[in-house]
Structures are given as C-alpha cells and as structure tokens.
Design a protein around this motif. Structure first.
Motif, short mmCIF file in Angstrom:
data_model
loop_
_atom_site.label_atom_id
_atom_site.label_comp_id
_atom_site.label_asym_id
_atom_site.label_seq_id
_atom_site.Cartn_x
_atom_site.Cartn_y
_atom_site.Cartn_z
N VAL A 52 -12.05 0.38 0.92
CA VAL A 52 -12.62 0.78 2.20
C VAL A 52 -13.87 -0.07 2.44
O VAL A 52 -14.45 -0.62 1.50
CB VAL A 52 -12.97 2.29 2.25
CG1 VAL A 52 -11.71 3.12 2.21
CG2 VAL A 52 -13.91 2.68 1.12
N THR A 53 -14.28 -0.15 3.68
CA THR A 53 -15.41 -0.99 4.06
C THR A 53 -16.73 -0.26 3.82
O THR A 53 -16.93 0.84 4.32
CB THR A 53 -15.31 -1.37 5.55
OG1 THR A 53 -14.04 -1.99 5.76
CG2 THR A 53 -16.43 -2.31 5.97
N MET A 94 -11.34 2.44 -3.23
CA MET A 94 -11.15 3.84 -2.86
C MET A 94 -10.84 4.61 -4.14
O MET A 94 -9.97 4.19 -4.92
CB MET A 94 -10.01 3.96 -1.87
CG MET A 94 -9.76 5.38 -1.40
SD MET A 94 -8.38 5.47 -0.24
CE MET A 94 -9.15 4.76 1.21
N PRO A 95 -11.52 5.73 -4.35
CA PRO A 95 -11.24 6.51 -5.57
C PRO A 95 -9.79 6.96 -5.63
O PRO A 95 -9.20 7.32 -4.61
CB PRO A 95 -12.18 7.72 -5.45
CG PRO A 95 -13.18 7.34 -4.42
CD PRO A 95 -12.54 6.33 -3.53
N CYS A 143 -10.36 -5.72 8.35
CA CYS A 143 -9.13 -5.50 7.59
C CYS A 143 -8.79 -6.67 6.69
O CYS A 143 -8.25 -6.49 5.59
CB CYS A 143 -7.98 -5.18 8.53
SG CYS A 143 -8.08 -3.54 9.25
N HIS A 144 -9.11 -7.89 7.14
CA HIS A 144 -8.90 -9.05 6.28
C HIS A 144 -9.77 -8.92 5.04
O HIS A 144 -9.33 -9.23 3.92
CB HIS A 144 -9.22 -10.35 7.03
CG HIS A 144 -9.05 -11.55 6.17
ND1 HIS A 144 -7.81 -12.08 5.87
CD2 HIS A 144 -9.95 -12.31 5.49
CE1 HIS A 144 -7.96 -13.12 5.06
NE2 HIS A 144 -9.25 -13.27 4.82
N GLY A 145 -10.99 -8.43 5.21
CA GLY A 145 -11.91 -8.27 4.08
C GLY A 145 -11.42 -7.26 3.05
O GLY A 145 -11.40 -7.54 1.85
N THR A 146 -10.98 -6.09 3.52
CA THR A 146 -10.51 -5.09 2.56
C THR A 146 -9.19 -5.52 1.92
O THR A 146 -8.98 -5.31 0.72
CB THR A 146 -10.36 -3.70 3.21
OG1 THR A 146 -9.47 -3.77 4.31
CG2 THR A 146 -11.72 -3.16 3.66
N GLY A 147 -8.32 -6.15 2.71
CA GLY A 147 -7.07 -6.67 2.15
C GLY A 147 -7.31 -7.77 1.13
O GLY A 147 -6.65 -7.84 0.09
N SER A 148 -8.29 -8.63 1.42
CA SER A 148 -8.63 -9.71 0.49
C SER A 148 -9.18 -9.17 -0.82
O SER A 148 -8.84 -9.67 -1.91
CB SER A 148 -9.65 -10.65 1.14
OG SER A 148 -9.10 -11.30 2.25
N TYR A 174 0.85 -1.19 0.00
CA TYR A 174 0.00 0.00 0.00
C TYR A 174 0.89 1.25 0.00
O TYR A 174 1.89 1.30 0.73
CB TYR A 174 -0.90 0.05 1.23
CG TYR A 174 -2.04 -0.94 1.27
CD1 TYR A 174 -2.49 -1.62 0.15
CD2 TYR A 174 -2.70 -1.17 2.47
CE1 TYR A 174 -3.54 -2.51 0.22
CE2 TYR A 174 -3.76 -2.06 2.55
CZ TYR A 174 -4.18 -2.73 1.42
OH TYR A 174 -5.22 -3.61 1.50
N PRO A 175 0.53 2.26 -0.76
CA PRO A 175 1.28 3.52 -0.71
C PRO A 175 1.26 4.09 0.71
O PRO A 175 0.31 3.88 1.46
CB PRO A 175 0.53 4.43 -1.67
CG PRO A 175 -0.31 3.53 -2.51
CD PRO A 175 -0.59 2.31 -1.69
N ASP A 176 2.31 4.82 1.07
CA ASP A 176 2.43 5.35 2.43
C ASP A 176 1.20 6.12 2.89
O ASP A 176 0.79 6.00 4.04
CB ASP A 176 3.67 6.24 2.56
CG ASP A 176 4.96 5.44 2.56
OD1 ASP A 176 4.91 4.18 2.58
OD2 ASP A 176 6.03 6.08 2.55
N GLU A 177 0.60 6.90 2.01
CA GLU A 177 -0.55 7.70 2.43
C GLU A 177 -1.77 6.84 2.80
O GLU A 177 -2.69 7.32 3.45
CB GLU A 177 -0.94 8.76 1.39
CG GLU A 177 -1.37 8.21 0.05
CD GLU A 177 -0.23 8.06 -0.95
OE1 GLU A 177 -0.55 8.05 -2.16
OE2 GLU A 177 0.94 7.93 -0.56
N PHE A 178 -1.76 5.56 2.40
CA PHE A 178 -2.86 4.65 2.72
C PHE A 178 -2.41 3.51 3.62
O PHE A 178 -3.02 2.44 3.64
CB PHE A 178 -3.48 4.09 1.44
CG PHE A 178 -4.05 5.15 0.55
CD1 PHE A 178 -5.07 5.97 0.99
CD2 PHE A 178 -3.55 5.34 -0.72
CE1 PHE A 178 -5.60 6.96 0.18
CE2 PHE A 178 -4.08 6.32 -1.55
CZ PHE A 178 -5.10 7.13 -1.10
#
Length: 160
Positions: free
Chosen positions: A98-99, A153-154, A70-75, A13-17
């Motif tokens: 994002v959720t 996420m846009p 977090c597992h859901g968004t990462g998945s 993930y980029p640092d800002e996220f």
C-alpha cells in the motif's frame, strides 16, 4: 518499449486484493494497470481513455498520479517477490503493498491518444518499506516523474 506486459504482478494478486481502481484486475470500471519487469527496471504501459482528458488533446493529471501510484506499489511487489526468489507467473503469491507516500511532478503537458509508459527504479529502504522512482513518458518524451514509498500490507489485514 513493448506495449504488452506478459507477466504482470497484478495478475497474481489474491482476489481479495485485486479490486484497486488503478490496478485491480477484478474492478470492472478500473484502469487495470499492469506492471512487469523490463531488465532491471519496472514498466507499466497504459493508453488513456477518452474520459481521461484534462483539456482537449491532453491527459488529466489525476490519471498520471494514479499511474505513478499503482506503478509504485506494483514495482515494490515485483522487487520483493524477486528478492524472495519468485517471478510473476511462477505460481507463488506475491506480497501486496500500500502507498505510504506519493509525490508527483508534472514536467510538461501529457498528450492524449498515445500510450503512457511508466518506468520505475526500485530501492529497498527497509524490509517492509520500498521506494520507487517513476518516470512517465509519452511519445518517448518525459512528461511526469514521481516517487512512491510503499509498505508491505500486513498478512493479517482484515476489512472492517
């Protein structure tokens, strides 16, 4: 199951996220959940810390909900990244989700002091919306299950 995720999507993930309390690698106080592939399933392994106690010997439900979230968004990020022809560690920036919805069912009390293993199944609902069904195991026993609907996420996301 393996306890180390070698190539986690959160590592890319980029640092800002990368500041999420659950999965952000840059949040010093956070959990640092790491999600990767195990066959066609996604997996996150996490050992609760002493402060994640509900009552002595059992894990606080909020931690389990955070793990499923977090597992859901990462998945979802893993699945879309793979659909786009990439894998974690390939050098390509993965999509960030994002959720939109989180649902958790607690099946049985979750013992403390052992690794929790979240295993996910990902389904694409729409090009920008993904559903992840997750089961959380402790000592090989199902303790919780949940579902996350995650949205991309846009790219134009700007902090206020």
């Amino acid at each position: 199951m393996e306890e180390t995720i070698v190539h986690a999507i959160q590592d890319d993930y980029p640092d800002e996220f990368a500041w999420c309390y659950g999965c952000g690698r840059l949040n010093e106080q956070g959990h640092h959940f790491r999600t990767g592939w195990q066959g066609d399933k996604t997996v996150t392994v996490y050992t609760p810390r002493p402060e994640h106690t509900a009552i002595p010997g059992f894990v606080y439900g909020g931690l389990i909900a955070s793990l499923i979230d977090c597992h859901g968004t990462g998945s979802a990020a893993l699945a879309l990244h793979r659909k786009n022809g990439h894998e974690p560690g390939s050098g390509e920036t993965p999509p960030r989700f994002v959720t939109a919805s989180l649902h958790v069912d607690f099946v049985k009390p979750t013992p403390h002091g052992v690794p929790l293993v979240a295993v996910g199944t990902v389904t694409e609902i729409h090009p920008k919306k993904w559903k992840v069904d997750t089961e959380v195991f402790a000592n090989g026993e199902l303790c919780a299950r949940g579902q996350v609907v995650a949205v991309v996420m846009p790219k134009t996301f700007v902090r206020a």
